[in-house]
Design a protein around this motif. Structure first.
Motif, short mmCIF file in Angstrom:
data_model
loop_
_atom_site.label_atom_id
_atom_site.label_comp_id
_atom_site.label_asym_id
_atom_site.label_seq_id
_atom_site.Cartn_x
_atom_site.Cartn_y
_atom_site.Cartn_z
N ASN A 90 0.87 -1.17 0.00
CA ASN A 90 0.00 0.00 0.00
C ASN A 90 0.92 1.23 0.00
N GLY A 91 1.48 1.49 -1.16
CA GLY A 91 2.61 2.43 -1.27
C GLY A 91 3.88 1.65 -0.97
N SER A 92 5.00 2.10 -1.56
CA SER A 92 6.24 1.39 -1.22
C SER A 92 6.58 1.60 0.25
N SER A 93 6.01 2.64 0.85
CA SER A 93 6.16 2.86 2.29
C SER A 93 5.79 1.61 3.08
N GLU A 94 4.73 0.94 2.65
CA GLU A 94 4.31 -0.25 3.39
C GLU A 94 5.34 -1.37 3.26
N SER A 116 18.09 11.16 4.29
CA SER A 116 17.48 10.37 3.22
C SER A 116 16.00 10.25 3.59
N PHE A 117 15.28 9.41 2.89
CA PHE A 117 13.84 9.26 3.12
C PHE A 117 13.59 8.97 4.60
N LEU A 118 12.77 9.80 5.26
CA LEU A 118 12.67 9.75 6.73
C LEU A 118 11.96 8.50 7.27
N LEU A 119 11.19 7.86 6.42
CA LEU A 119 10.38 6.74 6.89
C LEU A 119 11.21 5.54 7.37
N TYR A 120 12.40 5.35 6.75
CA TYR A 120 13.22 4.19 7.15
C TYR A 120 13.44 4.19 8.65
N GLN A 121 13.91 5.35 9.15
CA GLN A 121 14.25 5.47 10.57
C GLN A 121 13.05 5.22 11.47
N ILE A 159 19.24 2.43 0.95
CA ILE A 159 19.89 3.42 0.10
C ILE A 159 18.87 3.94 -0.90
N ASP A 160 18.47 5.19 -0.76
CA ASP A 160 17.57 5.74 -1.77
C ASP A 160 18.43 6.27 -2.91
N ASN A 161 18.25 5.67 -4.05
CA ASN A 161 19.07 6.00 -5.21
C ASN A 161 18.17 6.22 -6.42
N ASN A 163 18.81 9.87 -4.24
CA ASN A 163 18.54 10.24 -2.85
C ASN A 163 17.48 11.35 -2.77
N ASN A 164 16.58 11.18 -1.80
CA ASN A 164 15.63 12.22 -1.44
C ASN A 164 16.11 12.80 -0.11
N PRO A 165 16.49 14.03 0.02
CA PRO A 165 16.11 15.19 -0.79
C PRO A 165 17.17 15.78 -1.73
N LEU A 190 17.52 -1.02 -2.11
CA LEU A 190 17.79 0.08 -3.02
C LEU A 190 16.43 0.71 -3.34
N ASP A 191 16.17 1.87 -2.78
CA ASP A 191 14.88 2.52 -2.98
C ASP A 191 14.96 3.32 -4.28
N GLU A 192 14.29 2.78 -5.31
CA GLU A 192 14.38 3.38 -6.64
C GLU A 192 13.10 4.14 -7.03
N ALA A 193 12.56 4.87 -6.05
CA ALA A 193 11.30 5.60 -6.29
C ALA A 193 11.39 6.52 -7.52
N TYR A 194 12.60 7.03 -7.80
CA TYR A 194 12.77 8.01 -8.89
C TYR A 194 13.58 7.46 -10.06
N ARG A 223 10.12 0.03 -5.68
CA ARG A 223 9.56 0.91 -6.72
C ARG A 223 8.18 1.40 -6.29
N THR A 224 7.70 2.42 -7.00
CA THR A 224 6.40 2.96 -6.61
C THR A 224 5.60 3.44 -7.81
N PHE A 225 4.28 3.40 -7.66
CA PHE A 225 3.39 4.00 -8.66
C PHE A 225 3.05 5.45 -8.29
N SER A 226 3.66 5.96 -7.20
CA SER A 226 3.30 7.30 -6.72
C SER A 226 3.96 8.42 -7.50
N LYS A 227 5.06 8.15 -8.18
CA LYS A 227 5.80 9.24 -8.79
C LYS A 227 5.52 9.27 -10.29
N VAL A 228 6.32 8.58 -11.10
CA VAL A 228 6.16 8.73 -12.55
C VAL A 228 4.76 8.30 -13.02
C1 LIG Z 1 8.08 9.18 -2.68
C2 LIG Z 1 9.05 8.22 -2.19
C3 LIG Z 1 8.68 6.89 -1.96
C4 LIG Z 1 7.32 6.40 -2.35
O1 LIG Z 1 6.43 6.30 -1.33
P1 LIG Z 1 5.03 5.61 -1.62
O2 LIG Z 1 4.72 5.04 -0.29
O3 LIG Z 1 5.20 4.55 -2.66
O4 LIG Z 1 4.10 6.68 -2.05
C5 LIG Z 1 9.64 6.00 -1.53
N1 LIG Z 1 10.92 6.39 -1.34
C6 LIG Z 1 11.31 7.65 -1.55
C7 LIG Z 1 12.74 8.01 -1.39
C8 LIG Z 1 10.38 8.60 -1.96
O5 LIG Z 1 10.78 9.86 -2.14
#
Ligand SMILES: *Cc1c(COP(=O)(O)O)cnc(C)c1O
Length: 371
Positions: A90-94, A116-121, A159-161, A163-165, A190-194, A223-228
């Motif tokens: 439910n999002g790659s977050s899940e 990097s992406f704050l959710l990992y922590q 590793i977000d690659n 990297n966000n932000p 390897l978080d390839e959201a982008y 990967r995610t369907f949230s971006k591209v």
């Molecule tokens: C936006 C983003 C995600 C995607 O999150 P979703 O839960 O799929 O919407 C994942 N990783 C990074 C680094 C992001 O910026």
């Protein structure tokens, strides 16, 4: 109430979602505010998605397919892996949450870059794990330091690659060499959201990383369907990984984590390769133009391999954020990421980018950040 709140939960800093467009318009009496804060695709998904959603609505009274058979098959064909190597979330977050749930126990260590992406922590804190944070070096992942931080307690490296932000990415040759040096007991995510927005020759060959992991660490591509694909609101993410890891994630996920609308929409979005190609091309093109324009304003816009741009505004970013809000332009200030003078802006439509540039140009002058 006499709640006994565990220490690890007390320590979590709540996620403060930014202003929504509605809030903003009500608070400031604006009617045409724009949001360039969450790295969404401003053009939206493939138009074919809407038909698919209508079709899926006919079965809202039924539970969804718990195995997401059609979507998993489509993803496995698209990427040349087997269905057993695909996990949906439910999002790659899940999926980040599944990985931590399945592999991190109290006292285990997880390594991530800072920022990097704050959710990992956060997921690690919930499980009582220990976050080892490695500062970026020259705005990029410090792979050498990450390697040096691995211990027998390390379970996962995120590793977000790109990297966000920062929008930066690691050279693939360095990344391959890194993988071959990480011990077998550590999972590298390897978080390839982008990934779609990256230069093709910077992208790694995920297929071979998932398959040939004898003698080195297993790798997961997130990967995610949230971006591209423009489906942020539906919450669909997926990950490619060795079957042994996927089996564990299926054990911890809820049986119906993917709703029927999301399954139908994502399958159609994935199939529309023409739309995907167009979004990628438009984004890259707008991004390069926007970076160039932003740099003429006196601030510093960094190169990016994503659909967002890190900008050093050479003054307090929080203050500038508030100033831009009043002009109806919602961006992200990066103090919580450790960059108090930086903002992150999403590449928008041509019109949105014009609004951004004019608002930013005004704000920089009003606040005396540039002369
Ligand atoms: C936006 C983003 C995600 C995607 O999150 P979703 O839960 O799929 O919407 C994942 N990783 C990074 C680094 C992001 O910026």
């Amino acid at each position: 109430m006499k709640l006994k709140i565990p220490k690890n939960i007390q320590e979590i800093v709540p996620y403060t979602p930014g202003h929504s467009l509605n809030d903003l318009e009500q608070q400031y009496g604006i009617t045409d505010a724009i949001k360039l804060a969450s790295n969404e695709n401003p053009w939206g998904p493939s138009p074919k998605v809407f038909q698919a959603i209508e079709g899926a609505m006919m079965s809202l009274h039924r539970y969804p397919d718990g195995s997401s058979y059609d979507l998993v098959s489509a993803i496995s064909k698209h990427f040349g892996v087997t269905p057993e190597e695909v996990v949906l979330g439910n999002g790659s977050s899940e999926i980040i949450d599944f990985l931590v749930k399945a592999f991190v126990s109290s006292g285990d260590e997880v390594i991530t870059s800072q920022p990097s992406f704050l959710l990992y922590q956060k997921c690690v804190q919930v499980k009582g794990g220990s976050n080892r944070l490695i500062p970026l070096k020259e705005m990029r992942h410090d792979l050498r330091e990450i390697l040096a931080t691995i211990t027998s307690k390390t379970r996962i490296i995120f590793i977000d690659n790109p990297n966000n932000p920062t929008g930066s990415c690691v050279n693939p040759v360095e990344l391959y060499s890194f993988f071959s040096n990480v011990p077998e007991h550590v999972i590298v995510v390897l978080d390839e959201a982008y990934v779609d927005f990256m230069k093709t020759d910077l992208q790694v060959d995920i297929y071979s990383l998932i398959r040939n992991c004898e003698g080195r660490c297993p790798v997961v591509s997130l990967r995610t369907f949230s971006k591209v694909y423009g489906l942020s609101g539906l919450r669909v993410g997926f990950a490619l990984m060795p079957k042994e890891i996927a089996d564990c994630l299926h054990k911890v996920r809820q049986p119906f984590n993917m709703n029927c609308i999301a399954q139908a929409a994502a399958e159609v979005a994935l199939a529309d390769t023409a739309h995907h190609g167009e979004i990628v091309a438009r984004t890259r093109d707008s991004r390069e133009k926007l970076i160039e324009t932003l740099n003429t304003l006196g601030c510093t816009a960094y190169p990016s391999q994503t659909n967002f741009i890190l900008v050093n505004v050479l003054g307090r970013a929080d203050t500038l954020y508030g100033n831009m809000l009043k002009k109806g332009v919602l961006i992200r200030a990066l103090r919580s990421y450790g960059f108090p003078t930086c903002i992150r802006v999403t590449v928008g439509t041509e019109q949105e980018n014009l609004r951004l540039v004019s608002a930013l140009s005004e704000s920089l002058k009003e606040l005396d950040y540039v002369s």
